[in-house]
Design an enzyme around this catalytic site. Structure first.
Site, PDB file in Angstrom:
ATOM      1  N   THR A  22      67.492 103.862  17.736  1.00  0.00           N
ATOM      2  CA  THR A  22      67.001 104.545  18.926  1.00  0.00           C
ATOM      3  C   THR A  22      67.481 103.765  20.138  1.00  0.00           C
ATOM      4  OG1 THR A  22      65.099 105.688  19.911  1.00  0.00           O
ATOM      5  CG2 THR A  22      64.684 103.469  19.099  1.00  0.00           C
ATOM      6  N   CYS A  28      58.399 102.633  26.149  1.00  0.00           N
ATOM      7  CA  CYS A  28      58.145 103.217  24.834  1.00  0.00           C
ATOM      8  C   CYS A  28      58.234 102.104  23.785  1.00  0.00           C
ATOM      9  CB  CYS A  28      59.189 104.276  24.505  1.00  0.00           C
ATOM     10  SG  CYS A  28      59.192 105.676  25.639  1.00  0.00           S
ATOM     11  N   HIS A  45      59.915 106.584  17.770  1.00  0.00           N
ATOM     12  CA  HIS A  45      60.056 106.191  19.176  1.00  0.00           C
ATOM     13  C   HIS A  45      58.884 106.815  19.930  1.00  0.00           C
ATOM     14  CE1 HIS A  45      63.027 105.881  22.829  1.00  0.00           C
ATOM     15  NE2 HIS A  45      61.791 105.959  23.270  1.00  0.00           N
TER      16      HIS A  45
END
Lengths: 160, 204
Positions: A22, A28, A45
């Protein structure tokens, strides 16, 4: 090797050989689960700590609590053993600094805390962590050995 | 309220605010660099989380983000994003220099913050005038990092209300120099409805 890209508020699981990645985690958190015996990995994520806080919570991969639940379910479906799962966490930084106390700017911290709490509830041990700070991270999980690469701009690249 | 269902009238209203806002911003910028600055009609877009970083050239591409808190009749945040080339181009216009470095000094960061401040304030003033709301913005906070990481901040705030992100893109041009800026306006959930009512887009 097959590379699976996980976007924001998204998740994926896979058997080895495979890389799950990711890009550009900021506030995040990238939650990585791995079963070493069966060489099965999963990555979520997440953007927000809890699906219980807000009404619009249909996207399960967006929240720490629901994403971890789905991640475990999906990994078991492809042959992982829940008791063999370990976790790694990355991200949860505070990208912008302000003197005022703004809860939203502390979201990175809250995402990390919520992820840890949920993993503890499931009895999943966190074996490595690269969280906090004020910079972005790209992560790559190698499903062959469970190693997690963390890449940054200006702070280099490391494996955890 | 769901921004997935925002109607075409709202997009027109936001485009108009963007238009007036970036018109003011272009005028202010022209004053600072003492050159004529043109601007394109702003694009107003509603995108999925995953599409947003692509607009800026990919999640790992470094960008400059300048971030403000918004207070007054509505609360929320404003983020102004420039790609690295646009940031450098802007600095060269400001300092009448010809620097091609991707490294930014403290002076560069300070100048970019100030330009961001002027542009964000111009947008806010337009919104304030059109909607008859009292609006203020905080001092700027600046960061240079991966687009995905910078964008996670507005995306998370939109995350409370939707699975989409709303943003306004404007291009400024001075001669052959092109500066593209992306502006994110992120009202808090309650404020979003207030804003739409004040703008007359939804009925009270």
């Amino acid at each position: 090797m097959k590379v699976i890209k996980v976007g924001m508020a998204d998740l994926a699981v896979s058997k080895s050989p495979c890389i799950i990645t990711t890009l550009g985690l900021g506030s995040c958190v990238g939650i990585v689960l791995y079963d070493r015996k069966n060489k099965i990995g999963g990555l979520a994520h997440i953007m927000l700590p809890s699906s219980l806080d807000i009404k619009n919570n249909s996207n399960k991969a967006k929240f720490a609590d629901t994403a971890i639940e789905i991640l475990i379910e999906e990994m078991i479906k492809i042959g992982a053993n829940k008791n063999d799962l370990v976790a790694k966490l990355a991200g949860g930084s505070q990208m912008f600094k302000f003197s005022t106390q703004n809860e939203i700017l502390r979201i990175g911290d809250r995402n990390v805390i919520a992820s840890k709490k949920k993993l503890k509830e499931y009895g999943i041990r966190i074996v490595a962590e690269d969280t906090g700070g004020n910079y972005g991270r790209t992560i790559e999980l190698n499903c062959e050995d469970g190693s997690l690469m963390v890449r940054t701009i200006g702070r280099g690249c490391k494996y955890i | 309220m769901d921004i997935n269902n925002l109607n075409i009238i709202l997009l027109d209203v936001l485009r108009e605010i963007g238009n007036i806002g970036s018109g003011n911003a272009a005028t202010a910028l022209a004053g600072i660099i003492n050159k004529k600055v043109d601007m394109d009609v702003p694009q107003v877009k509603i995108l999925d989380f995953n599409e947003v970083a692509n607009v800026l050239g990919g999640a790992e591409k470094p960008v400059v983000g300048i971030y403000f808190e918004m207070n007054g009749d509505i609360k929320g945040n404003i983020m102004f994003i420039l790609n690295i080339d646009s940031a450098r181009c802007l600095l060269n216009l400001l300092f009448k220099s010809n620097n091609e470095s991707n490294e930014f000094t403290d002076m560069d960061m300070s100048a970019l913050s100030e330009v961001g401040n002027i542009l964000a304030a111009s947008y806010i003033n337009s919104l304030s005038m059109l909607s008859d709301m009292v609006l203020k913005i905080s001092v700027p906070s600046i960061a240079i990092d991966m687009a995905g990481a910078i964008l996670s901040v507005p995306a998370i705030q939109f995350g409370y209300i939707s699975d989409k992100v709303l943003f306004i893109e404007t291009q400024f041009k001075e001669g052959n120099n092109q500066v593209t800026g992306n502006l994110f306006l992120i009202p808090e959930l309650d404020s979003f409805e207030t804003m739409l009512k004040k703008l007359g887009v939804v009925e009270i």
